[in-house]
Scaffold this motif. Structure first.
Motif, PDB file in Angstrom:
ATOM      1  N   UNK A  22      46.672  34.677  35.409  1.00 27.34           N
ATOM      2  CA  UNK A  22      47.571  34.070  34.416  1.00 27.34           C
ATOM      3  C   UNK A  22      48.972  34.480  34.845  1.00 27.34           C
ATOM      4  N   UNK A  23      49.734  33.532  35.330  1.00 33.99           N
ATOM      5  CA  UNK A  23      51.060  33.870  35.866  1.00 33.99           C
ATOM      6  C   UNK A  23      52.120  33.582  34.791  1.00 33.99           C
ATOM      7  N   UNK A  24      52.391  34.602  33.968  1.00 33.01           N
ATOM      8  CA  UNK A  24      53.279  34.413  32.817  1.00 33.01           C
ATOM      9  C   UNK A  24      54.722  34.830  33.099  1.00 33.01           C
ATOM     10  N   UNK A  25      54.953  35.583  34.171  1.00 37.96           N
ATOM     11  CA  UNK A  25      56.300  36.128  34.408  1.00 37.96           C
ATOM     12  C   UNK A  25      57.314  35.007  34.604  1.00 37.96           C
ATOM     13  N   UNK A  26      58.395  35.030  33.837  1.00 33.29           N
ATOM     14  CA  UNK A  26      59.460  34.018  33.987  1.00 33.29           C
ATOM     15  C   UNK A  26      60.699  34.452  33.219  1.00 33.29           C
TER      16      UNK A  26
ATOM     17  N   UNK B 206      45.870  32.064  47.230  1.00 38.56           N
ATOM     18  CA  UNK B 206      45.225  31.372  48.355  1.00 38.56           C
ATOM     19  C   UNK B 206      44.515  32.386  49.268  1.00 38.56           C
ATOM     20  N   UNK B 207      45.189  33.515  49.557  1.00 38.18           N
ATOM     21  CA  UNK B 207      44.573  34.524  50.422  1.00 38.18           C
ATOM     22  C   UNK B 207      43.371  35.174  49.746  1.00 38.18           C
ATOM     23  N   UNK B 208      43.479  35.443  48.431  1.00 40.59           N
ATOM     24  CA  UNK B 208      42.330  35.996  47.692  1.00 40.59           C
ATOM     25  C   UNK B 208      41.137  35.037  47.799  1.00 40.59           C
ATOM     26  N   UNK B 209      41.412  33.738  47.563  1.00 39.11           N
ATOM     27  CA  UNK B 209      40.344  32.731  47.618  1.00 39.11           C
ATOM     28  C   UNK B 209      39.693  32.694  48.987  1.00 39.11           C
ATOM     29  N   UNK B 210      40.539  32.769  50.021  1.00 35.62           N
ATOM     30  CA  UNK B 210      39.998  32.737  51.392  1.00 35.62           C
ATOM     31  C   UNK B 210      39.151  33.965  51.671  1.00 35.62           C
ATOM     32  N   UNK B 211      39.680  35.133  51.224  1.00 37.93           N
ATOM     33  CA  UNK B 211      38.960  36.346  51.626  1.00 37.93           C
ATOM     34  C   UNK B 211      37.658  36.508  50.848  1.00 37.93           C
ATOM     35  N   UNK B 212      37.576  35.976  49.621  1.00 39.67           N
ATOM     36  CA  UNK B 212      36.343  36.145  48.854  1.00 39.67           C
ATOM     37  C   UNK B 212      35.446  34.913  48.868  1.00 39.67           C
ATOM     38  N   UNK B 213      35.941  33.842  49.483  1.00 44.33           N
ATOM     39  CA  UNK B 213      35.104  32.659  49.649  1.00 44.33           C
ATOM     40  C   UNK B 213      34.858  31.869  48.377  1.00 44.33           C
ATOM     41  N   UNK B 214      35.701  32.084  47.360  1.00 45.24           N
ATOM     42  CA  UNK B 214      35.587  31.234  46.163  1.00 45.24           C
ATOM     43  C   UNK B 214      36.977  31.021  45.579  1.00 45.24           C
ATOM     44  N   UNK B 215      37.126  29.906  44.870  1.00 46.89           N
ATOM     45  CA  UNK B 215      38.480  29.573  44.409  1.00 46.89           C
ATOM     46  C   UNK B 215      38.999  30.551  43.365  1.00 46.89           C
ATOM     47  N   UNK B 216      40.308  30.760  43.397  1.00 46.68           N
ATOM     48  CA  UNK B 216      40.956  31.550  42.352  1.00 46.68           C
ATOM     49  C   UNK B 216      41.522  30.563  41.334  1.00 46.68           C
ATOM     50  N   UNK B 217      41.128  30.733  40.071  1.00 44.55           N
ATOM     51  CA  UNK B 217      41.694  29.878  39.018  1.00 44.55           C
ATOM     52  C   UNK B 217      43.081  30.431  38.689  1.00 44.55           C
ATOM     53  N   UNK B 218      44.089  29.563  38.778  1.00 44.55           N
ATOM     54  CA  UNK B 218      45.490  29.982  38.627  1.00 44.55           C
ATOM     55  C   UNK B 218      46.058  29.252  37.411  1.00 44.55           C
ATOM     56  N   UNK B 219      46.285  30.008  36.325  1.00 46.65           N
ATOM     57  CA  UNK B 219      46.760  29.378  35.086  1.00 46.65           C
ATOM     58  C   UNK B 219      48.275  29.571  34.976  1.00 46.65           C
TER      59      UNK B 219
END
Ligand code: AKB
Length: 338
Positions: free
Chosen positions: A74-78, A107-120
């Motif tokens: 959850x990317x809330x910083x702004x 993207x790097x997390x998704x690549x290294x763990x082989x599953x998509x990262x849900x980015x809200x």
């Protein structure tokens, strides 16, 4: 097997408070937070790891990547809209460069763990820019693809980040179709003004609504910085948090867009003043228009069309204008300042 981890950036802000509560109640993921300031004790005790630092600090993100298997962000910083007008370069750094860093991290997390990262990603009605008050009055409920001509740095930042998020999501969909490992599953809710009973807003242009209520509850006079006929959509914070959680857990196949409007009620500043004065009879609320901030809210829609969110992931706010005040804001704020 390691417990999946959720990362919340800007966790100490208004949305972060309710979101940490919601995620802690679910208990299905370890909670890791990043904020430039320490979290207050009420929420700090609910997180598994609190990191104090900046999302612009690459080394910090790399350390987190090495330590955890993050599958939800959850990317809330702004920096919010009024604040961003005073420090546009800093706003661009935090709002755009910070988001880009986080998308690369995902993207790097998704690549290294082989599953998509849900980015809200919480976007904003600031992504809109209506050209005149007449057009605003005639536009009715504005849909996601209309009037995308923001007038503020914050609005430009939000709209651009929606677009780069969609760019990363496209990569994810293409790769998934080709059976490569997944990457970033970007999902965005475009929020109206959020009103929280628990925290005070900082640096937003929709802040006149929460400021009016909190000032009245503290017995302080308030000069409202917009005209009485100003109208933009709002939402009670519990519905904002529920929307983010619902969007995060929605099945991917049902999502036909990456950015969704969400709204709840759309009062004028005068409507808000009336309900506040009724609840706090001694409240002194005057009109003290600030031209710059007025121009910003005049460029935002009077209401939004959120049918796509209702259809695709069951968005359905619990609080209309009346309930938001009578069952959430007034009783909780009264208790807070009692
Ligand atoms: C602001 O006023 O900047 C925010 C928003 C509408 O995104 N509350």
């Amino acid at each position: 097997m390691r417990k999946p981890v959720v990362l919340i950036t800007g966790a100490g802000g208004e949305i972060g408070h309710g979101l940490i509560d919601g995620l802690a109640q679910r208990g299905d993921r370890a909670i890791v937070t990043i904020d430039i300031s320490r979290l207050d004790d009420t929420i700090a005790k609910k997180v598994d790891r609190e990191v104090t630092g900046s999302i612009l600090d690459r080394a910090l993100l790399e350390r987190l990547m090495a330590e955890y298997e993050i599958d939800l962000i959850f990317h809330l910083a702004a920096l919010l809209s009024t604040r961003s007008e005073f420090t546009p370069v800093a706003a661009h750094q935090v709002n755009v460069e910070g988001t880009l860093s986080l998308l690369e991290f995902a993207q790097h997390e998704g690549e290294s763990h082989g599953r998509p990262v849900v980015f809200i990603y919480p976007s904003s009605i600031a992504a809109y820019g209506l050209p005149s008050l007449d057009e605003k009055q005639n536009a009715g409920k504005v849909s996601e693809d209309q009037y995308l001509h923001p007038t503020t740095m914050y609005g430009c930042n939000k709209l651009y980040c929606e677009l780069i998020g969609t760019y990363y999501a496209r990569n994810y969909k293409q790769l998934a179709a080709e059976s490569h490992s997944g990457r970033v599953d970007f999902r965005c809710a475009r929020f109206p003004g959020l009103i929280s009973a628990l925290t005070l807003p900082a640096g937003g242009t929709s802040d006149y609504a929460p400021e009016m209520i909190h000032a009245a509850a503290r017995g302080e006079n308030y000069g409202c910085f917009v005209r009485s006929d100003t109208q933009i959509p709002f939402m009670a914070m519990p519905d904002g948090v529920d929307a983010l959680l619902a969007l995060a857990s929605a099945p991917r196949d049902g999502l036909q867009r990456t950015a969704y409007n969400v709204g709840a009620f759309s009062p004028t500043a005068e409507d808000i003043r009336n309900v506040v004065v009724k609840a706090f009879p001694g409240a002194e609320i005057a009109w003290a228009t600030d031209d710059k901030r007025q121009r910003i809210v005049d460029s935002w829609p009077a209401d939004v069309d959120d049918n796509a969110a209702r259809r695709d992931w069951g968005f359905s706010p619990r609080y209309d204008f009346h309930r938001a005040f009578s069952e959430y804001l007034i009783p909780t704020i009264r208790k807070r300042y009692a």
